[in-house]
Design a protein around this motif. Structure first.
Motif, short mmCIF file in Angstrom:
data_model
loop_
_atom_site.label_atom_id
_atom_site.label_comp_id
_atom_site.label_asym_id
_atom_site.label_seq_id
_atom_site.Cartn_x
_atom_site.Cartn_y
_atom_site.Cartn_z
N ARG A 177 -52.67 53.44 -88.12
CA ARG A 177 -52.04 54.36 -89.07
C ARG A 177 -52.13 53.89 -90.51
O ARG A 177 -51.78 54.63 -91.43
CB ARG A 177 -50.57 54.55 -88.68
N CYS A 178 -52.56 52.65 -90.71
CA CYS A 178 -52.78 52.16 -92.08
C CYS A 178 -53.97 51.21 -92.05
O CYS A 178 -53.83 50.00 -92.25
CB CYS A 178 -51.53 51.46 -92.60
N SER A 179 -55.12 51.76 -91.74
CA SER A 179 -56.32 50.94 -91.53
C SER A 179 -56.92 50.41 -92.82
O SER A 179 -57.83 49.59 -92.79
CB SER A 179 -57.37 51.76 -90.77
N GLN A 180 -56.41 50.90 -93.97
CA GLN A 180 -56.98 50.46 -95.24
C GLN A 180 -56.48 49.08 -95.67
O GLN A 180 -57.16 48.39 -96.44
CB GLN A 180 -56.63 51.48 -96.36
N ILE A 181 -55.31 48.68 -95.20
CA ILE A 181 -54.67 47.44 -95.66
C ILE A 181 -54.28 46.60 -94.45
O ILE A 181 -53.77 47.15 -93.47
CB ILE A 181 -53.41 47.75 -96.50
N PRO A 182 -54.50 45.28 -94.49
CA PRO A 182 -54.05 44.43 -93.38
C PRO A 182 -52.55 44.56 -93.14
O PRO A 182 -51.77 44.70 -94.08
CB PRO A 182 -54.41 43.01 -93.85
N PHE A 183 -52.17 44.50 -91.88
CA PHE A 183 -50.76 44.67 -91.50
C PHE A 183 -49.87 43.64 -92.19
O PHE A 183 -48.78 43.96 -92.67
CB PHE A 183 -50.63 44.54 -89.98
N PHE A 184 -50.33 42.39 -92.27
CA PHE A 184 -49.52 41.33 -92.87
C PHE A 184 -49.32 41.56 -94.36
O PHE A 184 -48.25 41.27 -94.90
CB PHE A 184 -50.16 39.97 -92.62
N LEU A 185 -50.33 42.11 -95.02
CA LEU A 185 -50.20 42.40 -96.45
C LEU A 185 -49.21 43.54 -96.66
O LEU A 185 -48.39 43.50 -97.58
CB LEU A 185 -51.57 42.77 -97.02
#
Length: 248
Positions: A150-158
């Protein structure tokens, strides 16, 4: 490189808090104790809430409303705890003022009271970051990163670190606003803090939508900026009024 990334995520979430601690809080032992006690209090509250939520998790519903209910109940609990925290602080403030009168020392200045509120808010923000961000960062030190669909543009940890930074800002300066509202009996400030907290919490639900983080994160930082502006205006007004009284 992943170790550097993990450290970077942690510093992104808590770097400004560390700077505030070093530049303001660390100079006064009482403020350090306030930060530590506040952090412990809010961490304990989050652990209690997580224990209550565990009965209902994992939620099998694909709808957003069960998560909204969880957020609402947790914020209501924390706002009630904020009032209790204020009452304990107010009693301590009265004790310190009475002791100052007995030893012929000046009472707490307005700046001292604001710094105590700031330390309490910083503890709240740090507890939030530890619970919702730092506790998730262990895999970030591994050989790869992690993305969610659902937010593939940004790493989850970021994403977690960015959101944590926004909430640290909101919690830190909301406490200053709340303490002032309670002290003055200012209903606007008293209502502003729980409303901002609730709206910020509900905004995170946008992340459930595909690409929602692209919208949710700017909205969250708009709320954080609004909190900073309101706090800045309130502090400026109180300090100006205090200088006017001293001048008279």
């Amino acid at each position: 490189m992943t170790v550097a990334a993990g450290i970077g995520y942690a510093l992104l979430a808590l770097g400004p808090s560390l700077s505030l601690f070093v530049s303001v809080i660390s100079k006064k032992p009482f403020l350090i104790l306030t930060v530590l006690s506040s952090t412990l209090l809010w961490l304990t509250s989050l652990i209690v809430l997580s224990g209550v939520w565990r009965v209902f998790l994992p939620l099998k519903s694909t709808s957003w409303w069960p998560y909204g209910l969880l957020i609402f109940t947790s914020i209501a609990f924390q706002e009630g705890l904020r009032v209790l925290f204020w009452k304990v602080y107010k009693r301590l403030e009265d004790l310190l003022d009475n002791f100052a009168d007995k030893v012929s020392k000046p009472r707490l200045f307005q700046t001292d009271k604001m710094q105590i509120a700031l330390a309490g808010g910083l503890g709240h923000g740090v507890a939030h970051a530890v619970f919702f961000c730092l506790s998730l960062l262990t895999p970030a030190f591994g050989p790869a990163t992690f993305f969610v669909d659902r937010c593939s543009q940004i790493p989850f940890f970021l994403v977690s670190a960015i959101i944590a930074l926004a909430f640290v800002t909101i919690h830190t300066f909301s406490m200053v606003i709340a303490f002032n509202g309670y002290a003055e009996g200012n209903k606007v400030d008293q209502v502003f803090v729980p409303v901002v907290h609730l709206v910020a919490g509900m905004v995170t639900l946008v992340n459930f939508a595909s690409g929602g983080c692209i919208i949710g994160i700017p909205l969250l930082y708009f709320i954080a900026s609004l909190t900073l502006i309101h706090c800045g205006k309130m502090v400026w007004r109180r300090l100006t009024e205090n200088r006017s009284r001293q001048g008279n």
